[in-house]
Every structure is written in C-alpha cells, then in structure tokens.
Design a protein around this motif. Sequence first.
Motif, PDB file in Angstrom:
ATOM      1  N   VAL A   1     -42.674 117.257  26.565  1.00 38.29           N
ATOM      2  CA  VAL A   1     -41.715 116.141  26.542  1.00 38.29           C
ATOM      3  C   VAL A   1     -40.479 116.509  27.359  1.00 38.29           C
ATOM      4  O   VAL A   1     -39.986 115.712  28.166  1.00 38.29           O
ATOM      5  CB  VAL A   1     -41.340 115.764  25.086  1.00 38.29           C
ATOM      6  N   ALA A   2     -39.962 117.724  27.167  1.00 35.82           N
ATOM      7  CA  ALA A   2     -38.781 118.163  27.913  1.00 35.82           C
ATOM      8  C   ALA A   2     -39.067 118.189  29.412  1.00 35.82           C
ATOM      9  O   ALA A   2     -38.221 117.772  30.222  1.00 35.82           O
ATOM     10  CB  ALA A   2     -38.330 119.538  27.427  1.00 35.82           C
ATOM     11  N   GLU A   3     -40.223 118.659  29.803  1.00 38.63           N
ATOM     12  CA  GLU A   3     -40.591 118.698  31.215  1.00 38.63           C
ATOM     13  C   GLU A   3     -40.697 117.293  31.783  1.00 38.63           C
ATOM     14  O   GLU A   3     -40.255 117.020  32.910  1.00 38.63           O
ATOM     15  CB  GLU A   3     -41.910 119.453  31.411  1.00 38.63           C
ATOM     16  N   SER A   4     -41.266 116.380  31.023  1.00 37.74           N
ATOM     17  CA  SER A   4     -41.361 114.989  31.450  1.00 37.74           C
ATOM     18  C   SER A   4     -39.967 114.380  31.621  1.00 37.74           C
ATOM     19  O   SER A   4     -39.698 113.678  32.605  1.00 37.74           O
ATOM     20  CB  SER A   4     -42.176 114.190  30.434  1.00 37.74           C
ATOM     21  N   GLU A   5     -39.073 114.658  30.672  1.00 36.35           N
ATOM     22  CA  GLU A   5     -37.699 114.152  30.773  1.00 36.35           C
ATOM     23  C   GLU A   5     -36.980 114.762  31.973  1.00 36.35           C
ATOM     24  O   GLU A   5     -36.217 114.089  32.662  1.00 36.35           O
ATOM     25  CB  GLU A   5     -36.932 114.442  29.485  1.00 36.35           C
ATOM     26  N   ARG A   6     -37.220 116.029  32.246  1.00 40.09           N
ATOM     27  CA  ARG A   6     -36.607 116.688  33.407  1.00 40.09           C
ATOM     28  C   ARG A   6     -37.072 116.042  34.709  1.00 40.09           C
ATOM     29  O   ARG A   6     -36.277 115.751  35.593  1.00 40.09           O
ATOM     30  CB  ARG A   6     -36.935 118.177  33.411  1.00 40.09           C
ATOM     31  N   ARG A   7     -38.387 115.782  34.819  1.00 37.89           N
ATOM     32  CA  ARG A   7     -38.920 115.126  36.017  1.00 37.89           C
ATOM     33  C   ARG A   7     -38.332 113.724  36.166  1.00 37.89           C
ATOM     34  O   ARG A   7     -37.991 113.307  37.274  1.00 37.89           O
ATOM     35  CB  ARG A   7     -40.445 115.066  35.970  1.00 37.89           C
ATOM     36  N   HIS A   8     -38.206 113.015  35.042  1.00 35.17           N
ATOM     37  CA  HIS A   8     -37.638 111.671  35.079  1.00 35.17           C
ATOM     38  C   HIS A   8     -36.180 111.727  35.556  1.00 35.17           C
ATOM     39  O   HIS A   8     -35.780 110.949  36.429  1.00 35.17           O
ATOM     40  CB  HIS A   8     -37.737 111.015  33.696  1.00 35.17           C
ATOM     41  N   ALA A   9     -35.383 112.619  34.977  1.00 35.12           N
ATOM     42  CA  ALA A   9     -33.978 112.753  35.381  1.00 35.12           C
ATOM     43  C   ALA A   9     -33.875 113.125  36.857  1.00 35.12           C
ATOM     44  O   ALA A   9     -33.043 112.569  37.596  1.00 35.12           O
ATOM     45  CB  ALA A   9     -33.276 113.800  34.515  1.00 35.12           C
ATOM     46  N   ARG A  10     -34.722 114.038  37.308  1.00 37.34           N
ATOM     47  CA  ARG A  10     -34.713 114.448  38.719  1.00 37.34           C
ATOM     48  C   ARG A  10     -35.018 113.260  39.629  1.00 37.34           C
ATOM     49  O   ARG A  10     -34.357 113.057  40.639  1.00 37.34           O
ATOM     50  CB  ARG A  10     -35.723 115.569  38.957  1.00 37.34           C
ATOM     51  N   SER A  11     -36.004 112.445  39.264  1.00 41.22           N
ATOM     52  CA  SER A  11     -36.361 111.306  40.115  1.00 41.22           C
ATOM     53  C   SER A  11     -35.274 110.229  40.090  1.00 41.22           C
ATOM     54  O   SER A  11     -35.008 109.604  41.113  1.00 41.22           O
ATOM     55  CB  SER A  11     -37.723 110.730  39.731  1.00 41.22           C
ATOM     56  N   VAL A  12     -34.634 110.032  38.937  1.00 39.30           N
ATOM     57  CA  VAL A  12     -33.542 109.055  38.866  1.00 39.30           C
ATOM     58  C   VAL A  12     -32.393 109.490  39.768  1.00 39.30           C
ATOM     59  O   VAL A  12     -31.888 108.717  40.576  1.00 39.30           O
ATOM     60  CB  VAL A  12     -33.064 108.854  37.405  1.00 39.30           C
ATOM     61  N   VAL A  13     -31.961 110.732  39.637  1.00 37.72           N
ATOM     62  CA  VAL A  13     -30.847 111.229  40.453  1.00 37.72           C
ATOM     63  C   VAL A  13     -31.232 111.237  41.927  1.00 37.72           C
ATOM     64  O   VAL A  13     -30.446 110.829  42.787  1.00 37.72           O
ATOM     65  CB  VAL A  13     -30.385 112.621  39.980  1.00 37.72           C
ATOM     66  N   ALA A  14     -32.433 111.671  42.249  1.00 40.16           N
ATOM     67  CA  ALA A  14     -32.870 111.737  43.647  1.00 40.16           C
ATOM     68  C   ALA A  14     -32.873 110.369  44.308  1.00 40.16           C
ATOM     69  O   ALA A  14     -32.640 110.257  45.512  1.00 40.16           O
ATOM     70  CB  ALA A  14     -34.256 112.370  43.740  1.00 40.16           C
ATOM     71  N   SER A  15     -33.113 109.313  43.535  1.00 35.60           N
ATOM     72  CA  SER A  15     -33.213 107.977  44.123  1.00 35.60           C
ATOM     73  C   SER A  15     -31.866 107.288  44.295  1.00 35.60           C
ATOM     74  O   SER A  15     -31.807 106.211  44.883  1.00 35.60           O
ATOM     75  CB  SER A  15     -34.127 107.106  43.262  1.00 35.60           C
ATOM     76  N   LEU A  16     -30.789 107.876  43.822  1.00 35.51           N
ATOM     77  CA  LEU A  16     -29.475 107.250  43.974  1.00 35.51           C
ATOM     78  C   LEU A  16     -29.102 107.170  45.448  1.00 35.51           C
ATOM     79  O   LEU A  16     -29.318 108.121  46.199  1.00 35.51           O
ATOM     80  CB  LEU A  16     -28.419 108.026  43.188  1.00 35.51           C
ATOM     81  N   PRO A  17     -28.528 106.042  45.877  1.00 33.52           N
ATOM     82  CA  PRO A  17     -28.268 105.860  47.307  1.00 33.52           C
ATOM     83  C   PRO A  17     -27.101 106.681  47.853  1.00 33.52           C
ATOM     84  O   PRO A  17     -27.016 106.896  49.048  1.00 33.52           O
ATOM     85  CB  PRO A  17     -27.970 104.364  47.423  1.00 33.52           C
TER      86      PRO A  17
END
Length: 195
Positions: free
Chosen positions: A27-43
């Motif tokens: 779960v923590a790894e999934s949340e980390r990947r999600h946070a990384r993708s959210v931040v990475a997609s910021l313009p």
Amino acid sequence: GPADLASTMALAELGQRCAELEVRLDVAESERRHARSVVASLPQPVIVTNPFEDVVLMSAAAARLFGLEGATTYGPLAEVCGDAALAAAVAEVRGLHQRGAKRELRLDLPVKGAGRAAAYDVTLVCACDQSDGQPSPWGVIAILSEVRQPATARAEAASDLLGGVRDSLAWIRAYAEILNDGRFNPSVAHRLAAE
C-alpha cells in the motif's frame, strides 16, 4: 510437547504479522508511486524535500529546469538546484515546525544546459505530520514560477501584434489583386460571406 505448541503458535503469529507488513508495504509503495506521478504531472516546477533537505519528488518541469529528466533519485537540494539561497530558505521554512508555514522569495536560478540564469518567484510551504498531536516537519514543498521580464513580455506582444498586421496586409493584398485582375465574382463573394 507444550514448548513445540508455543513455538508453532509464535511462528504462526509472526507469519501473520509478516503478511500484514507486506500488505502495508505494498500500500505504501502504491501511494508513493501515486504521489510521484501526481507531482511529476504538475505543469510548473515543483520540488518536494524530506527532513534532510534531500529532493524526494520533482515535477517534470523542475526536472527539465535542473537537467534531471529521467532521474528517479535526486540527492541534496543544494546540489540538485545549484543554489545555496534556495537550500537555506527551505531549511528555514522546515525549521519553523508549523504546518503550512510559508515563505515567498525571488531567486535567480541557473538553468542547466542553457548557460543562463532565470528569475523565479518561489513559494515554500512546510509539510508536517501531526498524527501524534505535535507538528513534525517532514519536508518542504517548493513551487517555482518563472518571472517574465517586462522587456521580454513587450517584445513578445510586439511580435504577436506585428504578425497580426502582416496577416491582415496579406489578405488586403490578395483582395486588391483579385479586384485588379478583374476576377471578382459578386455571387461567389456573397455565398462565401453567408457561410
């Protein structure tokens, strides 16, 4: 005997705890990947640091700015951005120990690969964990916005205006040539205007 039964029960309990920890880790790894993708997609350029001022997350725009496209680990903020003033401001905001503590500043940051610096307005926000009732800063979020220089903005506006004038002149010349050549057909012109 009883010792074997106790050992078996202890092993079963350890196995259950191990399984629970594996689920939590997933779960923590999934949340980390999600946070990384959210931040990475910021313009815009966004950097997230941990309590040791290491960069742990970065938007794609920030990675381009600092020449780190494709990197998955970054290192100390001062080395990543090449600016001691930004690193010092991040340490100051984190040291405030207040959730949402904020500081705004303007910095000239080196643009990797461009051989120049650019002015940025930087907003720093302290991120804290308050799960135990006491604010415990775990990092700082840095949001960068490039400052457009007035001369550059004026030059871009003048270029856009000049382009519009050129387009208008081209249409006027085309109409003048049609009229001059005697190719003007009023019925076609009325039909085109109605569309």
